[in-house]
Motif scaffolding. Structure first.
Motif, PDB file in Angstrom:
ATOM      1  N   GLY A 173     -77.121 -61.751 -41.027  1.00  0.00           N
ATOM      2  CA  GLY A 173     -78.229 -61.723 -40.379  1.00  0.00           C
ATOM      3  C   GLY A 173     -77.870 -62.488 -38.880  1.00  0.00           C
ATOM      4  O   GLY A 173     -78.314 -62.167 -37.863  1.00  0.00           O
ATOM      5  N   ALA A 174     -77.282 -63.803 -38.926  1.00  0.00           N
ATOM      6  CA  ALA A 174     -76.999 -64.285 -37.815  1.00  0.00           C
ATOM      7  C   ALA A 174     -76.034 -63.489 -36.988  1.00  0.00           C
ATOM      8  O   ALA A 174     -75.957 -63.601 -35.828  1.00  0.00           O
ATOM      9  CB  ALA A 174     -76.071 -65.265 -38.345  1.00  0.00           C
ATOM     10  N   LEU A 175     -75.158 -62.776 -37.671  1.00  0.00           N
ATOM     11  CA  LEU A 175     -74.239 -61.941 -36.724  1.00  0.00           C
ATOM     12  C   LEU A 175     -75.226 -60.818 -36.192  1.00  0.00           C
ATOM     13  O   LEU A 175     -74.753 -60.453 -34.696  1.00  0.00           O
ATOM     14  CB  LEU A 175     -73.058 -61.063 -37.800  1.00  0.00           C
ATOM     15  N   ALA A 176     -76.205 -60.077 -36.668  1.00  0.00           N
ATOM     16  CA  ALA A 176     -77.040 -59.279 -36.302  1.00  0.00           C
ATOM     17  C   ALA A 176     -77.752 -59.585 -34.963  1.00  0.00           C
ATOM     18  O   ALA A 176     -77.795 -59.149 -33.670  1.00  0.00           O
ATOM     19  CB  ALA A 176     -77.789 -58.684 -37.058  1.00  0.00           C
ATOM     20  N   LEU A 177     -78.266 -60.858 -35.048  1.00  0.00           N
ATOM     21  CA  LEU A 177     -79.280 -61.636 -33.947  1.00  0.00           C
ATOM     22  C   LEU A 177     -78.179 -61.916 -32.892  1.00  0.00           C
ATOM     23  O   LEU A 177     -78.944 -62.007 -31.871  1.00  0.00           O
ATOM     24  CB  LEU A 177     -80.209 -62.747 -34.541  1.00  0.00           C
ATOM     25  N   GLY A 178     -77.068 -62.414 -33.478  1.00  0.00           N
ATOM     26  CA  GLY A 178     -76.079 -62.886 -32.305  1.00  0.00           C
ATOM     27  C   GLY A 178     -75.621 -61.678 -31.196  1.00  0.00           C
ATOM     28  O   GLY A 178     -75.670 -61.621 -30.063  1.00  0.00           O
ATOM     29  N   LEU A 179     -75.581 -60.520 -31.958  1.00  0.00           N
ATOM     30  CA  LEU A 179     -75.278 -59.242 -31.236  1.00  0.00           C
ATOM     31  C   LEU A 179     -76.356 -58.818 -30.350  1.00  0.00           C
ATOM     32  O   LEU A 179     -76.151 -58.458 -29.157  1.00  0.00           O
ATOM     33  CB  LEU A 179     -74.819 -58.254 -32.101  1.00  0.00           C
ATOM     34  N   VAL A 180     -77.635 -58.902 -30.675  1.00  0.00           N
ATOM     35  CA  VAL A 180     -78.761 -58.461 -30.139  1.00  0.00           C
ATOM     36  C   VAL A 180     -79.026 -59.503 -28.928  1.00  0.00           C
ATOM     37  O   VAL A 180     -79.205 -59.147 -27.828  1.00  0.00           O
ATOM     38  CB  VAL A 180     -80.083 -58.397 -30.822  1.00  0.00           C
ATOM     39  N   GLY A 181     -78.755 -60.859 -29.125  1.00  0.00           N
ATOM     40  CA  GLY A 181     -78.771 -61.765 -28.065  1.00  0.00           C
ATOM     41  C   GLY A 181     -78.043 -61.574 -26.963  1.00  0.00           C
ATOM     42  O   GLY A 181     -78.235 -61.636 -25.756  1.00  0.00           O
ATOM     43  N   ILE A 182     -76.405 -61.480 -27.428  1.00  0.00           N
ATOM     44  CA  ILE A 182     -75.366 -61.227 -26.626  1.00  0.00           C
ATOM     45  C   ILE A 182     -75.625 -60.041 -25.603  1.00  0.00           C
ATOM     46  O   ILE A 182     -75.658 -60.145 -24.226  1.00  0.00           O
ATOM     47  CB  ILE A 182     -74.103 -61.471 -26.962  1.00  0.00           C
ATOM     48  N   LEU A 183     -75.819 -58.973 -26.039  1.00  0.00           N
ATOM     49  CA  LEU A 183     -76.092 -57.829 -25.481  1.00  0.00           C
ATOM     50  C   LEU A 183     -76.979 -57.755 -24.635  1.00  0.00           C
ATOM     51  O   LEU A 183     -76.973 -57.154 -23.354  1.00  0.00           O
ATOM     52  CB  LEU A 183     -75.843 -56.494 -26.455  1.00  0.00           C
ATOM     53  N   PHE A 237     -73.215 -73.354 -42.431  1.00  0.00           N
ATOM     54  CA  PHE A 237     -71.723 -73.048 -42.120  1.00  0.00           C
ATOM     55  C   PHE A 237     -71.430 -71.500 -42.063  1.00  0.00           C
ATOM     56  O   PHE A 237     -70.843 -71.258 -41.018  1.00  0.00           O
ATOM     57  CB  PHE A 237     -70.757 -73.523 -43.170  1.00  0.00           C
ATOM     58  N   ALA A 238     -72.384 -70.631 -43.019  1.00  0.00           N
ATOM     59  CA  ALA A 238     -72.217 -69.139 -42.640  1.00  0.00           C
ATOM     60  C   ALA A 238     -72.807 -68.899 -41.324  1.00  0.00           C
ATOM     61  O   ALA A 238     -72.487 -67.906 -40.680  1.00  0.00           O
ATOM     62  CB  ALA A 238     -72.681 -68.512 -43.823  1.00  0.00           C
ATOM     63  N   ILE A 239     -74.063 -69.213 -41.077  1.00  0.00           N
ATOM     64  CA  ILE A 239     -74.716 -69.094 -39.718  1.00  0.00           C
ATOM     65  C   ILE A 239     -73.741 -69.425 -38.618  1.00  0.00           C
ATOM     66  O   ILE A 239     -73.457 -68.863 -37.544  1.00  0.00           O
ATOM     67  CB  ILE A 239     -76.050 -69.650 -39.663  1.00  0.00           C
ATOM     68  N   ALA A 240     -73.082 -70.661 -38.514  1.00  0.00           N
ATOM     69  CA  ALA A 240     -72.503 -71.167 -37.677  1.00  0.00           C
ATOM     70  C   ALA A 240     -71.031 -70.310 -37.374  1.00  0.00           C
ATOM     71  O   ALA A 240     -70.596 -70.252 -36.184  1.00  0.00           O
ATOM     72  CB  ALA A 240     -72.065 -72.887 -37.890  1.00  0.00           C
ATOM     73  N   CYS A 241     -70.556 -70.001 -38.256  1.00  0.00           N
ATOM     74  CA  CYS A 241     -69.324 -69.033 -38.378  1.00  0.00           C
ATOM     75  C   CYS A 241     -69.620 -67.728 -37.604  1.00  0.00           C
ATOM     76  O   CYS A 241     -68.747 -67.198 -36.970  1.00  0.00           O
ATOM     77  CB  CYS A 241     -68.683 -68.752 -39.654  1.00  0.00           C
ATOM     78  N   ALA A 242     -70.894 -67.004 -37.999  1.00  0.00           N
ATOM     79  CA  ALA A 242     -71.167 -65.747 -37.648  1.00  0.00           C
ATOM     80  C   ALA A 242     -71.437 -65.858 -35.694  1.00  0.00           C
ATOM     81  O   ALA A 242     -70.724 -65.035 -35.002  1.00  0.00           O
ATOM     82  CB  ALA A 242     -72.580 -65.462 -38.102  1.00  0.00           C
ATOM     83  N   ILE A 243     -72.142 -66.971 -35.457  1.00  0.00           N
ATOM     84  CA  ILE A 243     -72.449 -67.145 -34.086  1.00  0.00           C
ATOM     85  C   ILE A 243     -71.192 -67.585 -33.335  1.00  0.00           C
ATOM     86  O   ILE A 243     -70.978 -67.061 -32.299  1.00  0.00           O
ATOM     87  CB  ILE A 243     -73.601 -68.205 -34.021  1.00  0.00           C
ATOM     88  N   GLY A 244     -70.185 -68.449 -34.008  1.00  0.00           N
ATOM     89  CA  GLY A 244     -69.176 -68.799 -33.443  1.00  0.00           C
ATOM     90  C   GLY A 244     -68.146 -67.643 -33.058  1.00  0.00           C
ATOM     91  O   GLY A 244     -67.472 -67.553 -32.240  1.00  0.00           O
ATOM     92  N   THR A 245     -68.112 -66.834 -33.887  1.00  0.00           N
ATOM     93  CA  THR A 245     -67.277 -65.676 -34.058  1.00  0.00           C
ATOM     94  C   THR A 245     -67.869 -64.756 -32.881  1.00  0.00           C
ATOM     95  O   THR A 245     -66.987 -64.094 -32.124  1.00  0.00           O
ATOM     96  CB  THR A 245     -67.195 -64.826 -35.321  1.00  0.00           C
ATOM     97  N   LEU A 246     -68.822 -64.425 -32.877  1.00  0.00           N
ATOM     98  CA  LEU A 246     -69.438 -63.620 -31.635  1.00  0.00           C
ATOM     99  C   LEU A 246     -69.224 -64.291 -30.366  1.00  0.00           C
ATOM    100  O   LEU A 246     -68.739 -63.557 -29.402  1.00  0.00           O
ATOM    101  CB  LEU A 246     -70.932 -63.409 -31.802  1.00  0.00           C
ATOM    102  N   LEU A 247     -69.498 -65.558 -30.106  1.00  0.00           N
ATOM    103  CA  LEU A 247     -69.270 -66.063 -28.805  1.00  0.00           C
ATOM    104  C   LEU A 247     -67.737 -66.121 -28.388  1.00  0.00           C
ATOM    105  O   LEU A 247     -67.449 -66.321 -27.461  1.00  0.00           O
ATOM    106  CB  LEU A 247     -69.749 -67.835 -28.912  1.00  0.00           C
ATOM    107  N   HIS A 248     -66.848 -66.143 -29.355  1.00  0.00           N
ATOM    108  CA  HIS A 248     -65.485 -66.145 -29.141  1.00  0.00           C
ATOM    109  C   HIS A 248     -64.944 -64.959 -28.733  1.00  0.00           C
ATOM    110  O   HIS A 248     -64.075 -64.634 -27.965  1.00  0.00           O
ATOM    111  CB  HIS A 248     -64.833 -66.701 -30.179  1.00  0.00           C
ATOM    112  N   TYR A 249     -65.526 -63.865 -29.416  1.00  0.00           N
ATOM    113  CA  TYR A 249     -64.815 -62.549 -29.142  1.00  0.00           C
ATOM    114  C   TYR A 249     -65.561 -61.215 -28.433  1.00  0.00           C
ATOM    115  O   TYR A 249     -65.008 -60.435 -28.087  1.00  0.00           O
ATOM    116  CB  TYR A 249     -64.558 -61.842 -30.789  1.00  0.00           C
TER     117      TYR A 249
END
Length: 250
Positions: A173-183, A237-249
């Motif tokens: 879920g965090a990965l999906a919202l992060g992608l939507v936000g960044i894009l 931690f799971a949410i932070a990992c998802a957002i951190g991964t997106l911001l890094h890559y």
């Protein structure tokens, strides 16, 4: 008499399991179960509840019964209905059979808001909490924050229907919202990615479990408090990992 005791214990365990599944504090669960037993049998009982199971022993019975809990979430309506039914039972408004049947119906047919309304609510929650936490009225970021929050909640909710691993739900879920936000920011639909992510992630943050963990610890329910606190920490931690991964890559 044995049949009546079995019925009392079954009803007590059912009420406790429903409350734990709804995210209730452990002391409230144990108090509700104890009141049901005392009203139904005029006997005290030994109650033990954790987030993975509830156990009860009646003082007039040598047998101990245990009910395992396989799924947990946050559902205040469940807790409220069980509290209301238990109060009616202790007041004499309904009898044990009626309490048992209504609890079974609640466990089987809990009314819920339609998916579209829950997703819309998650979007509004993310949008308004973005304003509160960032202390800014970034109007240009509000629609994107709402869309990202709704997307993250939708992905997490759908995965919850097919998987029992909660941390995977929050991560995806965090990965999906992060992608939507960044894009969305890169496409010009938003201005500040920090504002968008801070608000959009809020519907996934386990605020109630963290609060209940602290309340359980304060009440002396150390095992349940530690369990719930550790589970909430892993979720964060799971949410932070998802957002951190997106911001890094990305």
């Amino acid at each position: 008499m044995a049949v009546d005791q079995n019925k009392i214990i079954e009803t007590c365990l059912l009420a406790g399991r429903i409350m734990v599944e709804g995210g209730s504090e452990i002391y409230r669960v144990e108090d509700t179960m104890r009141r049901i037993v005392r009203k139904a049998s005029n006997n005290d009982s030994q109650i033990f509840a954790t987030i993975t199971g509830v156990l009860v022993t009646m003082d007039a019975d040598e047998n101990t019964r245990f009910s395992q809990i396989n799924r947990r979430g946050i559902d205040m309506e469940k807790i409220n209905i069980v509290n209301e039914l238990s109060r009616k039972f202790t007041d004499g408004t309904i009898d044990l059979d009626q309490l048992r049947q209504r609890l079974k119906r609640l466990d089987r047919e809990l009314p819920n808001f339609p998916l579209w309304l829950r997703v819309l609510g998650a979007g509004f929650e993310g949008m308004f909490l973005m304003i509160i936490f960032t202390q800014t009225h970034a109007w240009v970021d509000m629609p994107l924050t709402m869309l990202a929050a709704a997307t993250g909640y939708l992905v997490s909710d759908r995965l919850g229907q097919i998987s029992r691993i909660r941390f995977v739900q929050e991560f995806m879920g965090a990965l999906a919202l992060g992608l939507v936000g960044i894009l969305g920011v890169r496409l010009g639909l938003g201005h500040n990615i920090d504002n968008v992510l801070i608000g959009a992630v809020m519907p996934l943050v386990p605020g109630v479990p963290i609060t209940n963990a602290l309340r359980d610890l304060i009440e002396g329910n150390l095992l349940a408090g530690i369990e719930r606190g550790f589970e909430a920490t892993l979720t964060v931690f799971a949410i932070a990992c998802a957002i951190g991964t997106l911001l890094h890559y990305v």
